[in-house]
Scaffold this active site. Sequence first.
Site, PDB file in Angstrom:
ATOM      1  N   ARG A   1     -13.340 -19.175  -2.244  1.00 53.88           N
ATOM      2  CA  ARG A   1     -13.309 -18.199  -3.050  1.00 53.88           C
ATOM      3  C   ARG A   1     -13.394 -16.715  -2.366  1.00 53.88           C
ATOM      4  NH1 ARG A   1     -18.569 -18.198  -6.711  1.00 53.88           N
ATOM      5  NH2 ARG A   1     -17.817 -20.406  -6.621  1.00 53.88           N
TER       6      ARG A   1
ATOM      7  N   ASN B   1     -18.026 -25.095  -7.413  1.00 59.60           N
ATOM      8  CA  ASN B   1     -18.165 -25.411  -8.779  1.00 59.60           C
ATOM      9  C   ASN B   1     -17.877 -27.047  -9.109  1.00 59.60           C
ATOM     10  OD1 ASN B   1     -19.036 -22.825 -10.173  1.00 59.60           O
ATOM     11  ND2 ASN B   1     -16.706 -22.250  -9.380  1.00 59.60           N
TER      12      ASN B   1
ATOM     13  N   ASP C   1      -9.286 -29.994  -7.137  1.00 58.40           N
ATOM     14  CA  ASP C   1      -8.127 -29.175  -7.811  1.00 58.40           C
ATOM     15  C   ASP C   1      -6.753 -29.563  -7.316  1.00 58.40           C
ATOM     16  OD1 ASP C   1      -6.653 -26.985  -9.235  1.00 58.40           O
ATOM     17  OD2 ASP C   1      -6.998 -25.648  -7.563  1.00 58.40           O
TER      18      ASP C   1
ATOM     19  N   GLY D   1      -6.702 -24.460  -2.801  1.00 62.04           N
ATOM     20  CA  GLY D   1      -7.133 -25.118  -1.656  1.00 62.04           C
ATOM     21  C   GLY D   1      -7.877 -23.988  -0.997  1.00 62.04           C
TER      22      GLY D   1
ATOM     23  N   ASP E   1      -9.562 -34.622  -2.942  1.00 59.01           N
ATOM     24  CA  ASP E   1      -9.611 -33.070  -3.193  1.00 59.01           C
ATOM     25  C   ASP E   1      -9.830 -33.137  -4.937  1.00 59.01           C
ATOM     26  OD1 ASP E   1      -9.210 -30.380  -2.934  1.00 59.01           O
ATOM     27  OD2 ASP E   1      -7.218 -30.698  -3.669  1.00 59.01           O
TER      28      ASP E   1
ATOM     29  N   SER F   1     -14.670 -26.125  -3.629  1.00 61.80           N
ATOM     30  CA  SER F   1     -14.911 -25.529  -4.867  1.00 61.80           C
ATOM     31  C   SER F   1     -16.563 -25.787  -4.831  1.00 61.80           C
ATOM     32  CB  SER F   1     -14.402 -26.066  -6.030  1.00 61.80           C
ATOM     33  OG  SER F   1     -15.110 -25.560  -7.146  1.00 61.80           O
TER      34      SER F   1
HETATM   35  P1  B16 Z   1     -14.593 -21.957  -6.556  1.00 66.23           P
HETATM   36  P2  B16 Z   1     -10.009 -27.747  -4.080  1.00 66.23           P
HETATM   37  C1  B16 Z   1     -10.379 -25.362  -4.335  1.00 66.23           C
HETATM   38  O1  B16 Z   1     -10.475 -26.342  -4.899  1.00 66.23           O
HETATM   39  C2  B16 Z   1      -9.161 -24.386  -5.417  1.00 66.23           C
HETATM   40  O2  B16 Z   1      -7.832 -25.222  -5.057  1.00 66.23           O
HETATM   41  C3  B16 Z   1      -9.147 -23.086  -4.754  1.00 66.23           C
HETATM   42  O3  B16 Z   1      -8.322 -22.553  -5.570  1.00 66.23           O
HETATM   43  C4  B16 Z   1     -10.558 -22.360  -5.139  1.00 66.23           C
HETATM   44  O4  B16 Z   1     -10.361 -21.054  -4.539  1.00 66.23           O
HETATM   45  C5  B16 Z   1     -11.564 -23.241  -4.415  1.00 66.23           C
HETATM   46  O5  B16 Z   1     -11.436 -24.562  -4.672  1.00 66.23           O
HETATM   47  C6  B16 Z   1     -12.944 -22.494  -4.500  1.00 66.23           C
HETATM   48  O6  B16 Z   1     -13.376 -22.734  -5.888  1.00 66.23           O
HETATM   49  O7  B16 Z   1     -14.343 -20.589  -6.515  1.00 66.23           O
HETATM   50  O8  B16 Z   1     -14.856 -22.618  -7.704  1.00 66.23           O
HETATM   51  O9  B16 Z   1     -15.816 -22.194  -5.345  1.00 66.23           O
HETATM   52  O10 B16 Z   1      -8.395 -27.864  -4.288  1.00 66.23           O
HETATM   53  O11 B16 Z   1     -10.411 -27.762  -2.785  1.00 66.23           O
HETATM   54  O12 B16 Z   1     -10.796 -28.823  -5.022  1.00 66.23           O
HETATM   55 MG    MG Z   2      -6.666 -28.862  -4.243  1.00 64.36          MG
END
Ligand code: B16
Ligand code: MG
Length: 219
Positions: free
Chosen positions: A49, A118, A11, A46, A9, A116
């Site tokens: 968006r 991003n 974040d 996790g 993972d 994410s």
């Molecule tokens: P984005 P992970 C997740 O990352 C984040 O923990 C979560 O808070 C966020 O909303 C999600 O990615 C989407 O991110 O807006 O950049 O597409 O923990 O799955 O790596």
């Molecule tokens: Mg995470």
Amino acid sequence: MNKIGVIFDLDGVIVDTAKYHYLAWKSVANKLGFEFTEEHNELLKGVSRVRSLEILLDIGGVQISEQKKQEYLVSKNEEYLGFITKMKADEILPGASELLDALDEAGIQYVLGSASKNAPLILKQLGLYDRFAGIVDGNSVSKAKPDPEVFLIGAKKLNLLPKQCVVFEDAIAGVEAANKAHMISVGIGDKNTLCEADYNFNDLTEIPVDFFEKLTTLN
Ligand code: B16
Ligand code: MG
């Protein structure tokens, strides 16, 4: 010895982007006229968006049109991008680089399994992008964690069976997704919160040197 692979993972495991998500969501809440606390932010970890915005609107008890939702999703991401485009390798969480080095040395491949959209940009900012054998991110899945889709695609990228994959996750939904995929789940963070994981560590510095060797003999 049986082959294994690793799915990380992003974040909360490789890097702490939650603090930037928090600031950007806080701006949305402030525009809508309510407070958004760090405690509230825990609920978004996790989570995708779109789902994050739904949770935020529930917290504020606010209802808005579909068009407004799209506008807030765009403005939130623009503010978030402002933070992550400034990120550098010194934001890699403790133990992550060392763990990737150990996996490279042991010839164990790893991919990313993140919600994410991003994720590729963040990995490039950290100088880690080229080290991963594959990237599965929010752009490649139709179902968010706790659905196992993200990790099952990761297993395909590794050319391994689910039971040969070790997933590192900091979110309850992510541990649940790994367990549903019948993979070996490793919870990074609070042991009580992530009690469903097969193994628990506070952070990546705690992974024993023989952790993967032991797993390959168990497999
Ligand atoms: P984005 P992970 C997740 O990352 C984040 O923990 C979560 O808070 C966020 O909303 C999600 O990615 C989407 O991110 O807006 O950049 O597409 O923990 O799955 O790596
Ligand atoms: Mg995470």
